[in-house]
Design an enzyme around this catalytic site. Structure first.
Site, PDB file in Angstrom:
ATOM      1  N   ARG A  61      -3.337   9.273 -20.927  1.00  0.00           N
ATOM      2  CA  ARG A  61      -4.329   9.809 -19.849  1.00  0.00           C
ATOM      3  C   ARG A  61      -5.515  10.192 -20.232  1.00  0.00           C
ATOM      4  NH1 ARG A  61      -5.823   7.653 -14.422  1.00  0.00           N
ATOM      5  NH2 ARG A  61      -3.923   5.935 -14.449  1.00  0.00           N
ATOM      6  N   GLU A 107      -6.356  10.944  -6.355  1.00  0.00           N
ATOM      7  CA  GLU A 107      -6.861  11.872  -7.338  1.00  0.00           C
ATOM      8  C   GLU A 107      -8.143  12.101  -7.831  1.00  0.00           C
ATOM      9  OE1 GLU A 107      -3.861   9.229 -10.086  1.00  0.00           O
ATOM     10  OE2 GLU A 107      -3.242  11.231 -10.431  1.00  0.00           O
TER      11      GLU A 107
HETATM   12  N1  MTE Z   1      -3.165  15.131  -0.876  1.00  0.00           N
HETATM   13  C1  MTE Z   1      -1.851  15.723  -0.240  1.00  0.00           C
HETATM   14  N2  MTE Z   1      -1.916  16.559   0.532  1.00  0.00           N
HETATM   15  N3  MTE Z   1      -0.956  16.099  -0.228  1.00  0.00           N
HETATM   16  C2  MTE Z   1      -0.290  16.039  -1.977  1.00  0.00           C
HETATM   17  O1  MTE Z   1       0.571  16.093  -2.299  1.00  0.00           O
HETATM   18  N4  MTE Z   1      -1.019  14.438  -4.048  1.00  0.00           N
HETATM   19  C3  MTE Z   1      -2.123  13.909  -4.878  1.00  0.00           C
HETATM   20  C4  MTE Z   1      -2.905  12.585  -3.467  1.00  0.00           C
HETATM   21  N5  MTE Z   1      -3.400  13.154  -2.715  1.00  0.00           N
HETATM   22  C5  MTE Z   1      -1.080  14.720  -2.601  1.00  0.00           C
HETATM   23  C6  MTE Z   1      -2.776  14.345  -2.391  1.00  0.00           C
HETATM   24  C7  MTE Z   1      -1.275  12.869  -5.761  1.00  0.00           C
HETATM   25  S1  MTE Z   1      -1.290  14.059  -7.607  1.00  0.00           S
HETATM   26  C8  MTE Z   1      -1.346  11.473  -5.985  1.00  0.00           C
HETATM   27  S2  MTE Z   1      -0.782  10.284  -7.558  1.00  0.00           S
HETATM   28  C9  MTE Z   1      -1.615  11.715  -5.192  1.00  0.00           C
HETATM   29  O2  MTE Z   1      -2.413  11.697  -3.958  1.00  0.00           O
HETATM   30  C10 MTE Z   1      -0.498  10.148  -4.507  1.00  0.00           C
HETATM   31  O3  MTE Z   1      -1.173   9.637  -3.249  1.00  0.00           O
HETATM   32  P1  MTE Z   1      -1.328   7.844  -2.763  1.00  0.00           P
HETATM   33  O4  MTE Z   1      -1.125   7.227  -4.575  1.00  0.00           O
HETATM   34  O5  MTE Z   1      -1.394   7.331  -2.165  1.00  0.00           O
HETATM   35  O6  MTE Z   1      -2.857   8.577  -3.488  1.00  0.00           O
HETATM   36 MO1  MOS Z   2      -0.245  12.586  -8.573  1.00  0.00          MO
HETATM   37  S1  MOS Z   2       0.242  13.554 -10.171  1.00  0.00           S
HETATM   38  O1  MOS Z   2      -0.097  11.308  -9.945  1.00  0.00           O
HETATM   39  O2  MOS Z   2       1.617  12.595  -8.678  1.00  0.00           O
END
Ligand code: MTE
Ligand code: MOS
Length: 807
Positions: free
Chosen positions: A319, A728
């Site tokens: 990535r 992200e």
């Molecule tokens: N937001 C919160 N509040 N807590 C989290 O741990 N993780 C992030 C993001 N936002 C996270 C967050 C990461 S690394 C990812 S990959 C995505 O949320 C995962 O959730 P989604 O696929 O539902 O967006």
């Molecule tokens: Mo998020 S780094 O893809 O869990």
């Protein structure tokens, strides 16, 4: 409009509702895995025996003294493992190692009646080791040629020729830091075994299916004999994508051997010293520009610091390579990737998953080279944007290049960029010791797992006889609001009010074979599956309602809890009545839904294909003020416009943009993860093991004026109800702050000063950048091929040293 993306009138998606558990979170009622301990009888507590050597062979392990400690019940060692002694999917992570691979590696675990008994027992275990030579920094690993995993290469065009033909060629090197996840809830698992030997593990995991697989292979069981549930996480941020598995396996092994529930929860310093972090990287590059400042070629080698085992290092590196272009068209590209093997924790996923690291390289190049090219940084960035019809270096068309431009223009406009740039210049002209700067940077981030098979999701939707709805899906909740979105998707797809729908925790016996909730794809994948399940149910209910309403089934509409035909003013039936009638007509009222992202292909060996369903876009403009005496700075104002498609849940999305941005600012400017790299007994130790030494962003670092909006009219054809992923991408909006700091430091020197900025750009690093700018040493590049003087000023701290020269 596609059937997947089409949004019905009166949709519940798109309405601004609070996070589904917000009230529970703020009142302390929300249950996390460790809260279950008090509700479970006869729980044993696990404590690790950590060995404090960066690298050593275990020559003797005496557990008997631990058993003499009151309250100690058992010590788990490698000899107890009935299945495979490995915590990962790459088979390079012994769960009970006989070689200590990093400072703090756990070699065995003590189970006690109380946490204190387990801790004292762990202290009593005698471990003898023979220290071995260790590699701690990425540079040491590069010198020793200690690499692991594949070495991918991303290539397009003839880079040598393009560089030779370029009007300007620069080269440089940068090493930048990783990041500790610092989720509020540390890693945790609670395992139970029932009367049939069925193992039930509650785990704080982003990937319950993989936790299930690892627990099964450690215990020598089938997947059907292991169930994993995740209630919710107090943050994951990627740190719970791979790392929970081994810990869950320890708890499960303990439960199986003792017949009692076993709880394993890491303390903060155990979590920081034992589990993986964002990969730091080293990058070496050569870049070409034409006379107008357009990028012509990029030749780079990226080496990530993988730590002791592979974990997710390979996909993270892929990535990074796929995001080194960020938003910019680079005709000729050659990027080599390598993963260093060092004696550190095994570095892992972290919000952005390599994307931020790839982008840092190109944003650093542009910010570094702009003054030397004599072009304003924002103009240099804008000039290099992709145009519609161009492809990324890996061959994916950039179909929404115009959308990024629209986002950029909106920030220039609403952020009053031109006028404020003039204000900043006027302020700086009248201020000797305090300087300001305003910088704007774009984000283009690919959505989907690069690994095509992961792009599938599942869901289970139950409609009960009374018309109430219960949904379960394959995704996990970590605060990001996925459950809120899934409730809204189900209510929209079934045409019932949000209050009709409830959601049950994520469990592997409800929805099997799920992917990690990661790559920001949770809503895309599980939303597609929830919608699919709802549509199956509606197709059946339409038949039932058609008879009641005397209309063709195809004309039946479900909305707001009412079922009607197409003709306005026609008869209506309440949802509950249709459901009840369907039950008595023996019509199935529940369905399993499934979704797979179409149109993806990826050749990981050739690094070519279309790995992403679409790109998410965002633009941020940040204004900072730097104090020339100390390097201390403030973020005065931030303007963000971010593209989430047509938002599924605007409050949730704005929260994600704000949180992602601030977490990115933390990585780039505050969070300073330090590993002891000097020789001696502490070599390899993380010296920043708690919040007192590891500075996280807090309220005091929030931008003083923070304006976030979502891009409007941004319908996305390829995703559920026209939305885009959000989790992200906003993290990378934080480059605007880093670039503003660079520009502010440059303002202390003569016009045209180019600035090297370490990452993280802590006040200390900014201070040295200001010093270099003021003295002009090493920071001034002349065009025309002369070697610049080598920097002689005070050194940037070793982990961020770099040289830049024009050749
Ligand atoms: N937001 C919160 N509040 N807590 C989290 O741990 N993780 C992030 C993001 N936002 C996270 C967050 C990461 S690394 C990812 S990959 C995505 O949320 C995962 O959730 P989604 O696929 O539902 O967006
Ligand atoms: Mo998020 S780094 O893809 O869990």
């Amino acid at each position: 409009m596609s059937a997947l993306s089409q949004r019905p009138a009166g949709a519940v998606v798109g309405t601004a509702v609070p996070h589904e558990a917000a009230a529970l979170h703020v009142t302390g009622l929300a249950l996390y895995t460790d809260d279950l301990v008090g509700r479970t009888k006869d729980v044993l507590h696990a404590w690790p025996v950590q060995v404090m050597h960066a690298h050593a062979r275990v020559t003797a392990l005496r557990t008997d003294p631990a058993l003499a400690v009151p309250g100690v019940v058992r010590v788990l060692t490698g000899a107890d493992v009935p299945g495979v002694n490995d915590a990962g999917v790459k088979h390079d992570e012994p769960l009970f190692p006989d070689e200590v691979m990093f400072y703090g590696h756990a070699v065995c675990w003590v189970l006690g009646e109380t946490l204190e008994a387990a801790r004292l027992g762990a202290e009593a275990v005698e471990v003898e080791v023979e220290p071995l030579p260790a590699l701690v920094t990425v540079r040491e690993a590069i010198e020793a040629e200690a690499f692991q995993g594949g070495q991918p290469r991303l290539e397009r065009g003839d880079v040598e020729q393009a560089l030779t033909a370029s009007a300007h060629v620069f080269s440089g090197e940068i090493e930048f830091a990783g990041q500790e996840h610092f989720y509020l809830e540390t890693h945790c698992a609670l395992a139970l075994v029932d009367e049939n030997g069925q193992v039930f593990v509650q785990s704080s995991t982003q990937h319950p299916s993989e936790t299930q697989e690892i627990v099964a292979h450690v215990l020598g069981l089938t997947s059907s004999e292991v169930t994993v549930q995740c209630l919710r996480m107090g943050g994951g941020f990627g740190g719970k994508e791979m790392q929970p598995h081994g810990l869950a396996a320890i708890a499960a092994l303990g439960a199986r051997l003792t017949g009692r529930p076993v709880r394993l929860r890491l303390t903060r310093s155990q979590d920081i010293t034992m589990t993986g972090k964002r990969h730091g990287f080293h990058a070496r590059w050569q870049v070409g520009f034409d006379d107008e400042g357009r990028l012509t070629a990029l030749d780079a080698t990226l080496t990530s610091d993988g730590g002791w085992s592979l974990d997710l290092s390979e996909p993270v590196l892929a990535r990074a390579l796929c995001h080194i272009d960020n938003a910019y068209w680079i005709p000729a590209v050659r990027v080599n990737g390598r993963i260093a093997r060092t004696n550190k924790t095994s570095q892992t996923a972290f919000r952005g998953f390599g994307g931020p690291q790839g982008m840092l390289v190109i944003e650093d190049i542009l910010g570094r080279c702009a003054p030397t090219l004599g072009i304003d940084p924002h103009e240099l960035r804008r000039r290099n944007f992709y145009a519609v019809g161009q492809e990324t270096p890996y061959g994916q068309p950039v179909r929404q290049a115009d959308r990024l431009l629209r986002t950029w223009d909106q920030v220039l406009d609403t952020g009053d960029f031109a006028a404020r740039t003039a204000e900043v210049a006027a302020f700086n002209a009248g201020s000797l010791h305090v300087k300001r700067a305003l910088a704007i940077t774009p984000v283009k981030f690919g959505i989907s797992f690069n690994f095509t098979a992961f792009n599938q999701g599942g869901a289970l939707v139950h409609v009960y006889k009374d018309g109430s709805v219960l949904i379960t899906h394959g995704g996990t909740e970590m605060g990001q609001g996925l459950h809120t979105k899934m409730l809204q998707v189900a209510a929209t797809a079934l045409g019932v009010p949000l209050s009709r729908v409830r959601l049950a925790p994520t469990r592997t016996d409800k929805v099997p074979n799920t992917s990690a909730t990661a790559a920001s794809s949770g809503a895309d994948l599980n939303g597609g599956a929830v919608k699919n399940a709802c549509e199956q149910i509606l197709a059946r209910l339409s038949q039932v309602a058609a008879e009641q309403l005397h209309v063709p089934a195809a004309d039946v509409r479900f909305s707001g809890g009412v079922v009607r035909g197409l003709a306005p003013g026609g008869p209506t039936v309440p949802w509950e009545d249709v459901v009840r009638l369907a039950y008595f007509s023996r019509v199935q009222l529940w369905a399993a839904g499934y979704y797979r992202t179409e149109g993806l292909h990826w050749d990981s060996a050739a690094m070519r294909g279309e790995p992403f369903k679409y790109f998410a876009h965002g633009v941020a403009a940040a204004e900072v003020e730097v104090d020339g005496f100390t390097g201390a700075y403030r973020v005065r104002r931030v303007d963000i416009v971010h593209d989430v498609g047509d938002s599924l849940s605007p409050l949730v999305d704005i929260g994600q943009v704000e949180g992602g941005f601030v977490q990115g600012v933390g990585w780039l400017t505050l969070e300073d993860l330090r590993w002891e790299d000097r020789e001696g007994p502490n070599r390899g130790r993380i010296s920043t093991q708690s919040a007192s030494t590891y500075k996280l962003p807090s309220f005091s670092e929030m931008p003083e004026d923070f304006r976030v909006s979502l891009l409007e009219s941004a319908h996305e054809e390829g995703a559920v109800f026209g939305s885009k992923a959000v989790g992200e991408p906003p993290l990378m909006l934080a480059f605007s702050v880093r670039e503003a700091l660079r520009q502010a430091a440059a303002a202390f020197g003569p016009a045209g000063t180019a600035v090297d900025l370490a990452s993280p750009a802590t006040p200390e690093a900014v201070f040295w950048a200001v010093e270099a700018a003021r003295s002009g040493e090493g920071a001034h590049l002349r065009d025309g091929g002369e070697q610049p003087p080598q920097p002689t000023g005070p050194p940037i701290r070793p982990t961020s040293e770099r040289v830049l020269s024009e050749s």
